[in-house]
Motif scaffolding. Structure first.
Motif, PDB file in Angstrom:
ATOM      1  N   TYR A  48       0.974  -1.098   0.266  1.00 54.53           N
ATOM      2  CA  TYR A  48       0.138  -0.007   0.034  1.00 54.53           C
ATOM      3  C   TYR A  48       0.740   1.179   0.476  1.00 54.53           C
ATOM      4  O   TYR A  48       0.272   2.238  -1.077  1.00 54.53           O
ATOM      5  CB  TYR A  48      -1.478   0.040   1.651  1.00 54.53           C
ATOM      6  N   LEU A  49       2.122   1.143   1.191  1.00 60.93           N
ATOM      7  CA  LEU A  49       3.041   2.311   0.807  1.00 60.93           C
ATOM      8  C   LEU A  49       3.718   2.807  -0.731  1.00 60.93           C
ATOM      9  O   LEU A  49       3.286   3.806  -1.611  1.00 60.93           O
ATOM     10  CB  LEU A  49       4.235   2.243   1.981  1.00 60.93           C
ATOM     11  N   VAL A  50       4.092   1.765  -1.358  1.00 63.79           N
ATOM     12  CA  VAL A  50       4.342   2.430  -2.720  1.00 63.79           C
ATOM     13  C   VAL A  50       3.397   2.425  -3.622  1.00 63.79           C
ATOM     14  O   VAL A  50       3.645   3.197  -4.416  1.00 63.79           O
ATOM     15  CB  VAL A  50       5.209   0.797  -2.985  1.00 63.79           C
ATOM     16  N   LYS A  51       2.641   2.137  -3.334  1.00 62.97           N
ATOM     17  CA  LYS A  51       1.033   2.404  -4.841  1.00 62.97           C
ATOM     18  C   LYS A  51       1.164   3.764  -4.228  1.00 62.97           C
ATOM     19  O   LYS A  51       0.454   3.743  -5.297  1.00 62.97           O
ATOM     20  CB  LYS A  51       0.472   1.517  -4.221  1.00 62.97           C
ATOM     21  N   ASN A  52       1.157   3.751  -3.399  1.00 65.45           N
ATOM     22  CA  ASN A  52       0.272   5.274  -2.621  1.00 65.45           C
ATOM     23  C   ASN A  52       1.650   6.571  -3.288  1.00 65.45           C
ATOM     24  O   ASN A  52       1.567   7.677  -3.239  1.00 65.45           O
ATOM     25  CB  ASN A  52      -0.111   5.924  -1.920  1.00 65.45           C
ATOM     26  N   ARG A  53       2.998   5.781  -2.658  1.00 59.76           N
ATOM     27  CA  ARG A  53       3.818   6.623  -2.243  1.00 59.76           C
ATOM     28  C   ARG A  53       5.040   6.233  -3.707  1.00 59.76           C
ATOM     29  O   ARG A  53       6.328   5.853  -3.353  1.00 59.76           O
ATOM     30  CB  ARG A  53       4.721   6.937  -1.117  1.00 59.76           C
ATOM     31  N   PRO A  54       5.057   5.644  -5.172  1.00 55.96           N
ATOM     32  CA  PRO A  54       5.885   4.961  -5.872  1.00 55.96           C
ATOM     33  C   PRO A  54       7.033   6.592  -5.822  1.00 55.96           C
ATOM     34  O   PRO A  54       8.287   5.502  -5.906  1.00 55.96           O
ATOM     35  CB  PRO A  54       5.460   5.068  -6.829  1.00 55.96           C
ATOM     36  N   GLU A  55       7.112   7.121  -5.596  1.00 55.67           N
ATOM     37  CA  GLU A  55       8.145   8.328  -6.110  1.00 55.67           C
ATOM     38  C   GLU A  55       9.358   8.089  -4.586  1.00 55.67           C
ATOM     39  O   GLU A  55       9.984   8.766  -5.125  1.00 55.67           O
ATOM     40  CB  GLU A  55       8.020   9.940  -6.685  1.00 55.67           C
ATOM     41  N   THR A  56       9.014   7.521  -3.955  1.00 62.21           N
ATOM     42  CA  THR A  56       9.739   7.293  -2.052  1.00 62.21           C
ATOM     43  C   THR A  56      10.035   6.775  -2.548  1.00 62.21           C
ATOM     44  O   THR A  56      11.064   6.033  -1.690  1.00 62.21           O
ATOM     45  CB  THR A  56       8.744   8.068  -1.791  1.00 62.21           C
ATOM     46  N   PHE A  57       9.102   5.630  -2.512  1.00 58.09           N
ATOM     47  CA  PHE A  57       9.356   3.967  -1.712  1.00 58.09           C
ATOM     48  C   PHE A  57       9.582   3.007  -2.593  1.00 58.09           C
ATOM     49  O   PHE A  57       8.439   3.296  -4.288  1.00 58.09           O
ATOM     50  CB  PHE A  57       8.693   3.964  -0.803  1.00 58.09           C
ATOM     51  N   ALA A  58      10.384   2.130  -3.300  1.00 56.60           N
ATOM     52  CA  ALA A  58       9.993   1.010  -3.425  1.00 56.60           C
ATOM     53  C   ALA A  58       9.869  -0.353  -3.134  1.00 56.60           C
ATOM     54  O   ALA A  58      11.008  -0.608  -1.605  1.00 56.60           O
ATOM     55  CB  ALA A  58      11.067   0.876  -3.917  1.00 56.60           C
ATOM     56  N   LEU A  59       9.414  -1.671  -3.064  1.00 60.75           N
ATOM     57  CA  LEU A  59      10.089  -3.045  -2.245  1.00 60.75           C
ATOM     58  C   LEU A  59      11.403  -3.458  -3.268  1.00 60.75           C
ATOM     59  O   LEU A  59      11.518  -2.678  -3.752  1.00 60.75           O
ATOM     60  CB  LEU A  59       8.617  -3.421  -3.030  1.00 60.75           C
ATOM     61  N   PHE A  60      11.176  -4.286  -2.135  1.00 62.16           N
ATOM     62  CA  PHE A  60      13.437  -5.294  -2.161  1.00 62.16           C
ATOM     63  C   PHE A  60      11.852  -5.873  -3.796  1.00 62.16           C
ATOM     64  O   PHE A  60      11.018  -6.637  -3.955  1.00 62.16           O
ATOM     65  CB  PHE A  60      13.432  -6.046  -1.638  1.00 62.16           C
ATOM     66  N   ASP A  61      13.223  -6.092  -4.269  1.00 58.69           N
ATOM     67  CA  ASP A  61      12.728  -7.290  -5.639  1.00 58.69           C
ATOM     68  C   ASP A  61      12.226  -8.534  -5.285  1.00 58.69           C
ATOM     69  O   ASP A  61      10.965  -9.183  -5.761  1.00 58.69           O
ATOM     70  CB  ASP A  61      13.535  -7.400  -6.937  1.00 58.69           C
TER      71      ASP A  61
END
Length: 272
Positions: free
Chosen positions: A198-211
């Protein structure tokens, strides 16, 4: 006061205690008589629990609104710090903890869990600009944030010890950890996969999941009741409501609304 009067008073007191015990012998009956379920959750745990302009919303609220409708009472939502929720439940300050709590063998010995409400497998998120972290093993030599007192903390601690040279920083809320990650004070944050997705979905410019974001054993979130005979009827009513909501598609619709995807969940409480 005479001796006989004292005896009568004592007997009356014992009778009153007996009536009190009978009244609280069935939590579901008490809840229906009151017309409400008093809950506790931490409203700083997106996407499950959030305060948006002072209004409580999230996946937990949507699910529990529907459960309450099935039981036929109104939910009362309280914002309680996570570290005070389970102790407060044990002393009867509220009926149920609806903050998503990871099911663990240790907690199963102490509390009654509802059916799972979400996946809780631990995962890792990084700053979007930091593409050097791709696998969980890459946190060796790094500083990782995590919410204190959670099952995710315990899993991160065990994983960090297996790698060696991992600095773990604990936070009262995940929002505080995310803020430090965005500010460059952390290399990564560990949390449940739904929260981080949810975090990455809403703030993709700031956060990313590890591969490869996940590590550790598969886990599930559920709600928590006291472990006593009086709670059995309440736990059964919640179980029946969740099964009905799963069969008629409400659980899937709520998951897709908040997570963007649907994960089929066990219709029994996992043993560990």
């Amino acid at each position: 006061m005479t001796f006989q009067t004292s005896i009568r008073a004592a007997l009356f007191g014992l009778a009153a205690l007996g009536l009190g015990s009978a009244a609280s012998a069935d939590q579901l009956a008490d809840i229906k008589a009151a017309g409400k379920i008093v809950t506790a959750t931490d409203m700083h745990y997106a996407p499950f629990d959030m305060l948006t302009n002072g209004t409580y919303e999230g996946m937990t609220k949507d699910l529990f609104d529907e459960v309450s409708k099935e039981i036929g009472v109104e939910p009362v939502y309280q914002d309680i710090p996570w570290t005070a929720e389970l102790p407060g439940l044990e002393v009867g300050k509220f009926d149920i903890v609806i903050a998503p709590v990871t099911i663990t063998p240790e907690r199963l010995e102490r509390y009654t869990f509802t059916l799972p409400i979400a996946d809780a497998t631990v995962a890792l998120v990084r700053a979007a600009a930091n593409d050097t972290l791709t696998r969980p093993e890459d946190i060796k030599g790094k500083t990782v944030g995590v919410q204190q007192g959670t099952a995710q903390f315990k899993q991160l601690e065990a994983f960090g010890q297996s790698l060696g040279d991992v600095t773990i920083k604990e936070y009262g809320t995940t929002d505080e950890a995310y803020a430090d990650l965005a500010a460059g004070r952390l290399d990564a944050v560990a949390g449940s996969l739904p929260n981080l997705t949810y975090l990455v979905k809403n703030r993709p410019e700031t956060f990313a999941l590890f591969d490869e974001p996940k590590f550790g054993e598969p886990k599930y979130f559920a709600w928590v009741l006291r472990k006593e005979e009086a709670t059995e009827s309440f736990a059964n009513a919640i179980r029946d409501a969740i099964i009905k909501m799963t069969e008629d598609g409400r659980v899937q619709a709520i998951q897709e609304k908040w997570l963007g995807t649907y994960t089929e969940l066990p219709l029994e409480v996992p043993a560990e």
